[in-house]
Motif scaffolding. Sequence first.
Motif, PDB file in Angstrom:
ATOM      1  N   GLU A 192      33.116  30.704  27.012  1.00 48.89           N
ATOM      2  CA  GLU A 192      34.053  31.790  26.714  1.00 48.89           C
ATOM      3  C   GLU A 192      33.313  33.104  26.920  1.00 48.89           C
ATOM      4  O   GLU A 192      32.115  33.203  26.627  1.00 48.89           O
ATOM      5  CB  GLU A 192      34.559  31.726  25.270  1.00 48.89           C
ATOM      6  N   TYR A 193      34.042  34.116  27.420  1.00 49.92           N
ATOM      7  CA  TYR A 193      33.422  35.392  27.745  1.00 49.92           C
ATOM      8  C   TYR A 193      34.370  36.518  27.375  1.00 49.92           C
ATOM      9  O   TYR A 193      35.592  36.370  27.433  1.00 49.92           O
ATOM     10  CB  TYR A 193      33.100  35.473  29.251  1.00 49.92           C
ATOM     11  N   PHE A 194      33.799  37.666  27.033  1.00 51.15           N
ATOM     12  CA  PHE A 194      34.602  38.857  26.840  1.00 51.15           C
ATOM     13  C   PHE A 194      35.000  39.386  28.211  1.00 51.15           C
ATOM     14  O   PHE A 194      34.178  39.405  29.142  1.00 51.15           O
ATOM     15  CB  PHE A 194      33.819  39.930  26.081  1.00 51.15           C
ATOM     16  N   ILE A 195      36.244  39.819  28.337  1.00 49.73           N
ATOM     17  CA  ILE A 195      36.734  40.337  29.618  1.00 49.73           C
ATOM     18  C   ILE A 195      35.846  41.473  30.098  1.00 49.73           C
ATOM     19  O   ILE A 195      35.508  41.548  31.279  1.00 49.73           O
ATOM     20  CB  ILE A 195      38.209  40.766  29.512  1.00 49.73           C
ATOM     21  N   LYS A 196      35.429  42.352  29.194  1.00 51.77           N
ATOM     22  CA  LYS A 196      34.597  43.493  29.604  1.00 51.77           C
ATOM     23  C   LYS A 196      33.280  43.039  30.231  1.00 51.77           C
ATOM     24  O   LYS A 196      32.715  43.750  31.058  1.00 51.77           O
ATOM     25  CB  LYS A 196      34.350  44.454  28.436  1.00 51.77           C
ATOM     26  N   ASP A 197      32.800  41.856  29.871  1.00 52.33           N
ATOM     27  CA  ASP A 197      31.569  41.339  30.463  1.00 52.33           C
ATOM     28  C   ASP A 197      31.802  40.731  31.846  1.00 52.33           C
ATOM     29  O   ASP A 197      30.866  40.608  32.638  1.00 52.33           O
ATOM     30  CB  ASP A 197      30.932  40.291  29.549  1.00 52.33           C
ATOM     31  N   LEU A 198      33.037  40.336  32.137  1.00 51.89           N
ATOM     32  CA  LEU A 198      33.359  39.733  33.431  1.00 51.89           C
ATOM     33  C   LEU A 198      33.655  40.782  34.502  1.00 51.89           C
ATOM     34  O   LEU A 198      33.333  40.588  35.676  1.00 51.89           O
ATOM     35  CB  LEU A 198      34.565  38.801  33.299  1.00 51.89           C
ATOM     36  N   ILE A 199      34.286  41.885  34.095  1.00 43.21           N
ATOM     37  CA  ILE A 199      34.670  42.923  35.054  1.00 43.21           C
ATOM     38  C   ILE A 199      33.424  43.454  35.763  1.00 43.21           C
ATOM     39  O   ILE A 199      32.422  43.783  35.131  1.00 43.21           O
ATOM     40  CB  ILE A 199      35.422  44.079  34.346  1.00 43.21           C
ATOM     41  N   GLY A 200      33.511  43.520  37.082  1.00 45.78           N
ATOM     42  CA  GLY A 200      32.403  44.017  37.893  1.00 45.78           C
ATOM     43  C   GLY A 200      31.465  42.935  38.394  1.00 45.78           C
ATOM     44  O   GLY A 200      30.547  43.218  39.177  1.00 45.78           O
ATOM     45  N   MET A 201      31.682  41.674  37.978  1.00 44.49           N
ATOM     46  CA  MET A 201      30.816  40.593  38.460  1.00 44.49           C
ATOM     47  C   MET A 201      30.980  40.401  39.961  1.00 44.49           C
ATOM     48  O   MET A 201      32.081  40.509  40.495  1.00 44.49           O
ATOM     49  CB  MET A 201      31.157  39.273  37.768  1.00 44.49           C
ATOM     50  N   ARG A 202      29.862  40.096  40.616  1.00 42.14           N
ATOM     51  CA  ARG A 202      29.892  39.718  42.025  1.00 42.14           C
ATOM     52  C   ARG A 202      30.225  38.232  42.075  1.00 42.14           C
ATOM     53  O   ARG A 202      29.604  37.428  41.373  1.00 42.14           O
ATOM     54  CB  ARG A 202      28.540  40.000  42.685  1.00 42.14           C
ATOM     55  N   VAL A 203      31.193  37.871  42.910  1.00 42.97           N
ATOM     56  CA  VAL A 203      31.673  36.491  42.941  1.00 42.97           C
ATOM     57  C   VAL A 203      31.317  35.865  44.288  1.00 42.97           C
ATOM     58  O   VAL A 203      31.584  36.441  45.348  1.00 42.97           O
ATOM     59  CB  VAL A 203      33.197  36.430  42.700  1.00 42.97           C
ATOM     60  N   TYR A 204      30.711  34.670  44.197  1.00 44.61           N
ATOM     61  CA  TYR A 204      30.275  33.922  45.377  1.00 44.61           C
ATOM     62  C   TYR A 204      30.857  32.516  45.330  1.00 44.61           C
ATOM     63  O   TYR A 204      31.107  31.971  44.264  1.00 44.61           O
ATOM     64  CB  TYR A 204      28.743  33.801  45.414  1.00 44.61           C
ATOM     65  N   THR A 205      31.009  31.923  46.516  1.00 44.94           N
ATOM     66  CA  THR A 205      31.370  30.509  46.577  1.00 44.94           C
ATOM     67  C   THR A 205      30.112  29.687  46.348  1.00 44.94           C
ATOM     68  O   THR A 205      28.991  30.221  46.365  1.00 44.94           O
ATOM     69  CB  THR A 205      31.958  30.129  47.956  1.00 44.94           C
ATOM     70  N   GLU A 206      30.281  28.379  46.198  1.00 37.13           N
ATOM     71  CA  GLU A 206      29.131  27.488  46.054  1.00 37.13           C
ATOM     72  C   GLU A 206      28.264  27.482  47.312  1.00 37.13           C
ATOM     73  O   GLU A 206      27.092  27.151  47.261  1.00 37.13           O
ATOM     74  CB  GLU A 206      29.606  26.061  45.762  1.00 37.13           C
ATOM     75  N   GLU A 207      28.860  27.896  48.440  1.00 40.53           N
ATOM     76  CA  GLU A 207      28.121  27.970  49.703  1.00 40.53           C
ATOM     77  C   GLU A 207      27.469  29.337  49.873  1.00 40.53           C
ATOM     78  O   GLU A 207      27.000  29.689  50.950  1.00 40.53           O
ATOM     79  CB  GLU A 207      29.066  27.697  50.889  1.00 40.53           C
ATOM     80  N   ASP A 208      27.458  30.156  48.819  1.00 34.74           N
ATOM     81  CA  ASP A 208      26.838  31.480  48.788  1.00 34.74           C
ATOM     82  C   ASP A 208      27.570  32.518  49.645  1.00 34.74           C
ATOM     83  O   ASP A 208      26.975  33.488  50.101  1.00 34.74           O
ATOM     84  CB  ASP A 208      25.353  31.400  49.168  1.00 34.74           C
ATOM     85  N   GLU A 209      28.861  32.314  49.862  1.00 35.88           N
ATOM     86  CA  GLU A 209      29.675  33.302  50.577  1.00 35.88           C
ATOM     87  C   GLU A 209      30.197  34.322  49.562  1.00 35.88           C
ATOM     88  O   GLU A 209      30.792  33.965  48.549  1.00 35.88           O
ATOM     89  CB  GLU A 209      30.858  32.617  51.263  1.00 35.88           C
ATOM     90  N   TYR A 210      29.963  35.608  49.836  1.00 42.35           N
ATOM     91  CA  TYR A 210      30.398  36.672  48.935  1.00 42.35           C
ATOM     92  C   TYR A 210      31.908  36.858  49.058  1.00 42.35           C
ATOM     93  O   TYR A 210      32.438  37.059  50.146  1.00 42.35           O
ATOM     94  CB  TYR A 210      29.672  37.973  49.277  1.00 42.35           C
ATOM     95  N   LEU A 211      32.608  36.781  47.928  1.00 45.72           N
ATOM     96  CA  LEU A 211      34.062  36.946  47.922  1.00 45.72           C
ATOM     97  C   LEU A 211      34.493  38.347  47.507  1.00 45.72           C
ATOM     98  O   LEU A 211      35.570  38.801  47.871  1.00 45.72           O
ATOM     99  CB  LEU A 211      34.710  35.926  46.984  1.00 45.72           C
ATOM    100  N   GLY A 212      33.686  39.010  46.701  1.00 38.35           N
ATOM    101  CA  GLY A 212      34.033  40.335  46.219  1.00 38.35           C
ATOM    102  C   GLY A 212      33.652  40.486  44.759  1.00 38.35           C
ATOM    103  O   GLY A 212      32.910  39.684  44.211  1.00 38.35           O
ATOM    104  N   LYS A 213      34.222  41.527  44.146  1.00 42.42           N
ATOM    105  CA  LYS A 213      33.954  41.786  42.728  1.00 42.42           C
ATOM    106  C   LYS A 213      35.167  41.417  41.896  1.00 42.42           C
ATOM    107  O   LYS A 213      36.318  41.579  42.324  1.00 42.42           O
ATOM    108  CB  LYS A 213      33.627  43.261  42.509  1.00 42.42           C
TER     109      LYS A 213
END
Length: 167
Positions: free
Chosen positions: A97-118
């Motif tokens: 479980e996470y606070f929404i404020k801690d999730l906002i701005g995260m860099r998101v990658y696939t398991e294959e290390d492809e950058y999807l965005g923030k």
Amino acid sequence: MADYYNVGKITSAHGIKGEVKVYPLTNEPERFYDLEYVWIFDDQQKMNKYYIEYVKITSKGVCVKLKGIDTRNDAERLKGAFLKVDAQNALKLEEDEYFIKDLIGMRVYTEEDEYLGKLVEVFQTGANDVYVIKDEKNEILIPAIKDVVKKVDVENKVMVVHLLEGL
């Protein structure tokens, strides 16, 4: 500056004694009963501490009486304000479980290390949250379920996801 977490948003005044209607931004509206005080930003972005006199939970939300807010006019001036708690009064989170404020701005990658965005927004749908991931060109909606979200590193602001067929 200390960490503050939104627990509710004032939607309107209630009655003539300074009570405010609050839309809860927590999975546990009953937690308002346990709060001694909340914080609210004023127009100059200064934090003000308000002690809670009493709380009523109804089928339509939460009604809160804040000390020093004693008239309908006082209450109406707070419309749209967020009720916040400091870190020491924040709920303790369960594993995964996470606070929404801690999730906002995260860099998101696939398991294959492809950058999807923030991660730019979180929709709370009831069944599960939905994460909005944006890059320069695309926007992706990802369900916040274990089959999709494989790793969340709050400290380094990184999330790893497994894209299901059709995402």
